[in-house]
Design a protein around this motif. Structure first.
Motif, PDB file in Angstrom:
ATOM      1  N   SER A 133       0.803  -1.231   0.000  1.00 16.61           N
ATOM      2  CA  SER A 133       0.000   0.000   0.000  1.00 16.61           C
ATOM      3  C   SER A 133       0.829   1.272   0.000  1.00 16.61           C
ATOM      4  N   LEU A 134       2.071   1.179   0.484  1.00 18.01           N
ATOM      5  CA  LEU A 134       2.812   2.403   0.782  1.00 18.01           C
ATOM      6  C   LEU A 134       2.920   3.350  -0.413  1.00 18.01           C
ATOM      7  N   ARG A 135       3.243   2.810  -1.568  1.00 16.72           N
ATOM      8  CA  ARG A 135       3.452   3.674  -2.720  1.00 16.72           C
ATOM      9  C   ARG A 135       2.145   4.277  -3.253  1.00 16.72           C
ATOM     10  N   GLY A 136       1.036   3.691  -2.883  1.00 16.69           N
ATOM     11  CA  GLY A 136      -0.230   4.166  -3.459  1.00 16.69           C
ATOM     12  C   GLY A 136      -1.095   4.988  -2.532  1.00 16.69           C
ATOM     13  N   LEU A 137      -0.604   5.313  -1.347  1.00 14.84           N
ATOM     14  CA  LEU A 137      -1.448   6.037  -0.403  1.00 14.84           C
ATOM     15  C   LEU A 137      -1.855   7.410  -0.932  1.00 14.84           C
ATOM     16  N   GLU A 138      -0.950   8.086  -1.603  1.00 15.84           N
ATOM     17  CA  GLU A 138      -1.295   9.383  -2.167  1.00 15.84           C
ATOM     18  C   GLU A 138      -2.339   9.235  -3.258  1.00 15.84           C
ATOM     19  N   ARG A 139      -2.169   8.231  -4.127  1.00 19.28           N
ATOM     20  CA  ARG A 139      -3.137   8.014  -5.200  1.00 19.28           C
ATOM     21  C   ARG A 139      -4.514   7.658  -4.644  1.00 19.28           C
ATOM     22  N   GLU A 140      -4.537   6.995  -3.498  1.00 23.07           N
ATOM     23  CA  GLU A 140      -5.830   6.666  -2.879  1.00 23.07           C
ATOM     24  C   GLU A 140      -6.578   7.921  -2.437  1.00 23.07           C
ATOM     25  N   GLY A 141      -5.854   8.995  -2.156  1.00 28.61           N
ATOM     26  CA  GLY A 141      -6.523  10.228  -1.757  1.00 28.61           C
ATOM     27  C   GLY A 141      -6.010  10.864  -0.487  1.00 28.61           C
ATOM     28  N   PHE A 142      -5.025  10.245   0.165  1.00 23.46           N
ATOM     29  CA  PHE A 142      -4.471  10.876   1.367  1.00 23.46           C
ATOM     30  C   PHE A 142      -3.689  12.123   0.957  1.00 23.46           C
ATOM     31  N   ARG A 143      -3.993  13.233   1.641  1.00 25.91           N
ATOM     32  CA  ARG A 143      -3.391  14.498   1.250  1.00 25.91           C
ATOM     33  C   ARG A 143      -2.092  14.773   1.973  1.00 25.91           C
ATOM     34  N   LYS A 144      -1.841  14.071   3.049  1.00 27.43           N
ATOM     35  CA  LYS A 144      -0.537  14.061   3.709  1.00 27.43           C
ATOM     36  C   LYS A 144      -0.254  12.622   4.104  1.00 27.43           C
ATOM     37  N   VAL A 145       0.974  12.174   3.881  1.00 23.28           N
ATOM     38  CA  VAL A 145       1.366  10.822   4.260  1.00 23.28           C
ATOM     39  C   VAL A 145       2.679  10.915   5.032  1.00 23.28           C
ATOM     40  N   HIS A 146       2.656  10.498   6.298  1.00 21.35           N
ATOM     41  CA  HIS A 146       3.861  10.496   7.131  1.00 21.35           C
ATOM     42  C   HIS A 146       4.208   9.044   7.439  1.00 21.35           C
ATOM     43  N   ILE A 147       5.411   8.609   7.081  1.00 22.55           N
ATOM     44  CA  ILE A 147       5.830   7.220   7.280  1.00 22.55           C
ATOM     45  C   ILE A 147       6.957   7.174   8.312  1.00 22.55           C
ATOM     46  N   LEU A 148       6.724   6.403   9.369  1.00 24.03           N
ATOM     47  CA  LEU A 148       7.722   6.224  10.433  1.00 24.03           C
ATOM     48  C   LEU A 148       8.193   4.768  10.383  1.00 24.03           C
ATOM     49  N   ARG A 149       9.530   4.542  10.260  1.00 22.00           N
ATOM     50  CA  ARG A 149      10.025   3.200   9.938  1.00 22.00           C
ATOM     51  C   ARG A 149      10.832   2.555  11.053  1.00 22.00           C
ATOM     52  N   SER A 150      10.937   3.190  12.211  1.00 19.96           N
ATOM     53  CA  SER A 150      11.700   2.572  13.294  1.00 19.96           C
ATOM     54  C   SER A 150      11.104   2.996  14.619  1.00 19.96           C
ATOM     55  N   VAL A 151      11.413   2.220  15.666  1.00 28.38           N
ATOM     56  CA  VAL A 151      10.939   2.555  17.009  1.00 28.38           C
ATOM     57  C   VAL A 151      11.468   3.920  17.416  1.00 28.38           C
ATOM     58  N   ALA A 152      12.738   4.171  17.122  1.00 29.57           N
ATOM     59  CA  ALA A 152      13.347   5.444  17.498  1.00 29.57           C
ATOM     60  C   ALA A 152      12.662   6.598  16.777  1.00 29.57           C
ATOM     61  N   GLU A 153      12.324   6.373  15.517  1.00 26.68           N
ATOM     62  CA  GLU A 153      11.684   7.420  14.742  1.00 26.68           C
ATOM     63  C   GLU A 153      10.278   7.702  15.276  1.00 26.68           C
ATOM     64  N   VAL A 154       9.584   6.645  15.669  1.00 25.08           N
ATOM     65  CA  VAL A 154       8.245   6.823  16.241  1.00 25.08           C
ATOM     66  C   VAL A 154       8.340   7.609  17.540  1.00 25.08           C
ATOM     67  N   GLU A 155       9.297   7.245  18.368  1.00 16.81           N
ATOM     68  CA  GLU A 155       9.428   7.918  19.662  1.00 16.81           C
ATOM     69  C   GLU A 155       9.872   9.366  19.520  1.00 16.81           C
ATOM     70  N   ALA A 156      10.584   9.667  18.434  1.00 18.90           N
ATOM     71  CA  ALA A 156      11.072  11.032  18.236  1.00 18.90           C
ATOM     72  C   ALA A 156      10.063  11.918  17.512  1.00 18.90           C
ATOM     73  N   ALA A 157       9.020  11.313  17.004  1.00 15.27           N
ATOM     74  CA  ALA A 157       8.052  12.089  16.212  1.00 15.27           C
ATOM     75  C   ALA A 157       7.304  13.098  17.085  1.00 15.27           C
ATOM     76  N   ARG A 158       6.952  14.205  16.455  1.00 13.29           N
ATOM     77  CA  ARG A 158       6.194  15.251  17.151  1.00 13.29           C
ATOM     78  C   ARG A 158       5.099  15.759  16.215  1.00 13.29           C
ATOM     79  N   ILE A 159       3.862  15.699  16.689  1.00 12.38           N
ATOM     80  CA  ILE A 159       2.731  16.192  15.908  1.00 12.38           C
ATOM     81  C   ILE A 159       2.620  17.699  16.085  1.00 12.38           C
ATOM     82  N   VAL A 160       2.525  18.418  14.975  1.00 12.86           N
ATOM     83  CA  VAL A 160       2.365  19.874  15.015  1.00 12.86           C
ATOM     84  C   VAL A 160       1.074  20.234  14.291  1.00 12.86           C
TER      85      VAL A 160
END
Length: 884
Positions: free
Chosen positions: A177-204
């Motif tokens: 699905s990853l490559r087609g999420l934009e084509r499906e209609g999602f207007r923003k796609v944020h992909i987090l690929r590691s535990v460290a990346e998830v823990e470091a993420a910040r929603i603004v």
């Protein structure tokens, strides 16, 4: 990327977009430390967390979003099956999830869906839900390794037995699905690929580009210009702008259609672009900018509806400034479909926008803002018939737009079209906000011949169409400025609807209904049920130092709407001819006071003459006034009550008591011991005579207006201003001038209201006020009304204080409570009367009345004014002792 609901300009589809950007996060390594990641999320959007079971979506949601913002599929499964892991309940669980999400999105709230969502079908339903509510769908993907997911599931007792192949399947579906999420209609796609990346993420939170509620103006909103540069310069100068800026810091707002048809579209663009760049203006696109923008990008478009002239002007401009074409293209691409301004009170767009689209972001919203909606039909000129959305508009925000030329700008249901056909030889019009003042300049000539004559397609007049049943049916809650939310029960609304629909005056003239009045607290004074001391004490306790005591006239409450002339009535209230040429005179339940409209007009003419003689039209800068007062005699409107109730009691007592008393006197003369029966009968006869004398004081014969008196005690409102909060000393000074002017003409209609000012903290002043009341009532007066001198007052706790407390005389109360109410046993019983409900009702109706006056003065649409007026009438049907 373009999807079915995207908007057509780059400003609203690119990564730097205004309304609907798309942003895919760069991929990072699957392990180790990660650079802190900022994930922008639009403040109104549908956020879909995507990831295999065990990827940590619920933990992520708890960390970054409010609990009320997150809707979990597991939780919904538990709601319908009492087991969050019962996969057989998934269909019903997702029905619940979609329902809750839809309700939140409809209410304009950020919504986060916590489900695996690794299958395209489940995401398709969520994207459809976002499109249905015109919000942006955002995907946050937790693409964590299979071992991490398996380890986390094993640590959870409820998922310890989760088969490894389920996680593997989720991972495969996610990777596909990853490559087609934009084509499906999602207007923003944020992909987090590691535990460290998830823990470091910040929603603004990312504010929508159309959300400018923090800008409160003042604004000057300018209608369709269509290349009329000279008229634009003249209008800006008339509005006070110098070199593109206003000395008072006002902001110009352009509703679009800057170009085409007129003589200088590049000149208009230069002027507007400069003002926007300097921060002195805002601009939304029109359909003509949209088309010009496509031509500037090299697209194939038809050179019709004035575009051919604009292209010729641009080609001449190229020689003088080769950069201008690219600057214009960038400017048009950066325009946002509509703006929400002034804390949500104002919406500006090109072609109008229903309330459900305000602040929303989708292609559908943009299309409506640019083109409006059509019925699918064409008129005799071959042009599309536009759907009259403004007739059905019931939103709280004022919508200011253009697009469809009209001869004169006028309010319709809190909307106004400012396209007054400047390019067709009409006017260029601006609206000053929040003043709601229209300013216009005439066209210098007809620059472009219209295909269709310049005429409005919808009913004119700021009032719009009369009330719709949906506006008043069922339980209602009215938001008031003075008392917050005031509820109206369904059964009370039904009773009010019966009265208003069958008996009330023309609804366009029914702008106010007076509230009921609270009685003073019950007195313990010997022989009295009501006495001034309690009224003064109550106001003293409320922190009111000075009160005015006004003579209470025994008549019928009457509200008079007086227009300066028939033109004023037609312009402001949309009425003419037999419907009410110059105003209205109605009772406190909205019924016409006189059955003959000619008598009403004669009263209004005398009031109008007095207002002119007193100079109040000029002093208050208005061409209409709303007055509250008392129309006398009482018998003028209460003849049926007099015949059936009061006169009947008087006649019966007159027929019975003389004979009974004579018989008892004869028996006493014969030496019969009657045990005080004769004295009791004499007391009853005296009480009956006093009862008859009491009501007769308020009845006299009238012939036409001969003998009719009107005692005004408040001027409620005029053009652009509610006067209900003006202190009573100033009010009474105006009214004295009215009465003097009426007397000077020999009319004799208006009667002065006598009064005295009392200091509630001064015993001597209170004594003087009490003595004045005793004198009034001893002479046959009804009593007095005690009011805070400052009119609108709050107590030390910020609560609204009673606007008036009535203190009725001893003999007048005999009419209300019966001939023998002054007997001590009767007074003892009556002193147990309950006043709380009546007082609460008086305050609620007062707040609603003030709200109606504020809305009327601010030029709000008829349905908004009537919402408060109708609520007053509905509350009148609450079960309260009518004698209070």
């Amino acid at each position: 990327m373009t999807t079915g609901d995207t908007e057509s300009t780059n400003a609203e589809t690119s990564t730097t977009s205004a309304d609907d950007s798309t942003s895919t996060s760069a991929e990072t390594g699957s392990g180790g430390d990660a650079t802190p990641r900022v994930l922008p999320v639009p403040d109104l959007s549908l956020v879909v967390l995507v990831g295999a079971t065990g990827s940590g979506k619920s933990t992520f949601a708890r960390k970054h979003f409010k609990p009320t913002e997150v809707i979990s599929s597991d939780f919904c499964r538990g709601l319908v099956a009492d087991d969050e892991n019962d996969q057989s309940a998934s269909r019903d669980a997702f029905d619940v999830l979609h329902y809750i999400a839809g309700k939140r999105l409809a209410a304009g709230r950020l919504t986060v869906v916590d489900a695996t969502s690794v299958q395209q079908e489940s995401r398709r339903q969520l994207i459809a839900l976002a499109r249905e509510h015109d919000v942006l769908p955002v995907a946050i993907v937790l693409d964590l390794p299979e071992d991490v997911c398996a380890e986390r599931n094993a640590a959870r007792p409820d998922r310890a037995g989760m088969p490894r192949h389920v996680i593997a399947r989720h991972r495969r579906e996610l990777r596909r699905s990853l490559r087609g999420l934009e084509r499906e209609g999602f207007r923003k796609v944020h992909i987090l690929r590691s535990v460290a990346e998830v823990e470091a993420a910040r929603i603004v939170p990312e504010k929508r580009y159309n959300d400018l509620r923090h800008l409160t103006g003042p604004f000057d909103i300018i209608g369709d210009i269509h290349g009329c540069r000279s008229e634009l310069d003249t209008l800006l100068a008339k509005l006070g702008y110098r070199d593109g800026a206003h000395p008072d810091g006002r902001t110009a707002v352009f509703v679009g259609d800057l170009v085409d048809r007129g003589p200088d579209s590049p000149g208009v663009l230069r002027r507007v672009m400069g003002m926007v760049a300097s921060g002195n203006a805002l601009c939304v696109p029109g359909n003509h900018e949209n088309k010009l923008g496509r031509w500037l990008k090299g697209r194939q478009v038809q050179h019709t509806h004035g575009l051919a002239e604009t292209i010729e002007q641009f080609e001449r401009e190229d020689a003088a400034d080769p950069r201008f074409r690219e600057q214009a293209r960038e400017f048009i691409e950066g325009l946002v479909s509509h703006y929400v301004l002034d804390e949500g009170r104002l919406v500006v767009c090109h072609a109008g926008l229903p309330e459900k689209y305000h602040g929303r972001t989708s292609g559908r919203v943009r299309s409506h803002a640019l083109y409006g909606d059509t019925t699918g039909e064409t008129d005799e000129f071959g042009l599309p018939v536009r759907y009259p959305w403004a007739e059905d508009y019931r939103g709280r925000a004022a919508v200011v737009y253009g697009h469809t030329p009209v001869p004169t700008a006028s309010w319709l249901n809190n909307t106004i079209c400012l396209d007054t056909g400047a390019v067709f030889g009409g006017k260029l019009t601006a609206l000053r906000w929040p003043e709601r003042e229209l300013v216009d300049v005439p066209a210098e000539q007809v620059w472009y011949e219209p295909t269709r004559p310049l005429a409005t397609e919808a009913p004119g007049g700021h009032q719009g169409r009369p009330l719709d049943l949906a506006d008043v049916h069922g339980r209602r809650v009215v938001e008031t400025r003075q008392m917050g939310r005031v509820a109206v029960r369904e059964e009370n609304a039904a009773a009010a609807l019966e009265v208003m629909s069958r008996f009330a005056v023309d609804p366009r003239l029914l702008a106010y209904l007076p509230p009921t009045m609270a009685p003073t607290a019950t007195s313990q004074e010997a022989g009295y049920l009501e006495y001034p001391a309690e009224a003064f004490a109550q106001y003293r306790a409320d922190g009111v130092g000075r009160v005015v005591c006004e003579e209470k006239h025994m008549g019928s409450r009457a509200v008079a709407l007086v227009c300066r002339d028939a033109d004023a009535a037609r312009t402001r209230f949309g009425v003419e001819g037999a419907t009410g040429a110059t105003g209205a005179l109605h009772t406190r339940t909205g019924r016409p006071f006189f059955d003959d409209p000619r008598v009403t007009e004669e009263v209004l003419e005398r009031l109008r003459t007095a207002i002119s003689g007193a100079g109040l039209w000029e002093e208050l800068e208005t061409d209409w006034l709303l007055l509250d007062g008392e129309l006398m005699p009482w018998s003028l409107k209460a003849s049926g009550l007099l015949r059936k109730q009061y006169a009947a009691v008087g006649a019966a007592s007159g027929a019975v008591f003389p004979g009974a008393t004579a018989a008892l006197e004869a028996a006493t003369a014969r030496g019969v011991d009657l045990g005080g029966l004769l004295e009791r009968q004499r007391e009853r006869a005296e009480a009956a005579t006093a009862f008859t004398d009491a009501y007769r004081r308020y009845c006299w014969t009238t012939d036409g207006l001969e003998g009719v008196r009107f005692a005004p005690f408040q001027i409620l409102a005029g053009q652009g201003r509610s006067l209900a909060a003006v202190p009573h000393d100033a009010q009474l000074a105006w009214l004295d001038r009215l009465v003097a002017a009426d007397t000077a003409t020999g009319s004799g209609l208006l009667q002065t209201t006598r009064r005295i000012v009392v200091d509630t903290a001064d015993e001597q002043s209170v004594r003087v006020g009490t003595d004045w009341w005793l004198e009034l009532t001893a002479a046959g007066g009804e009593g007095m009304v005690v009011k805070p001198l400052d009119a609108l007052v709050r107590d030390g706790k910020g609560r609204l204080v009673q606007p008036g407390i009535k203190v009725r005389g001893r003999e007048y109360l005999r009419i209300i409570y019966g001939p023998e109410y002054t007997r001590e046993d009767q007074l003892t019983r009556l002193r147990g009367r309950t006043l709380g409900h009546k007082r609460s009702l008086a305050l609620r109706e007062y707040a609603l009345g003030l709200e109606a006056l504020d809305r009327l003065a601010e030029g709000e649409p008829l349905w908004r004014v009537h919402e408060a007026v109708f609520a007053v009438l509905a509350l009148e049907s609450e079960p309260v002792d009518p004698r209070l």
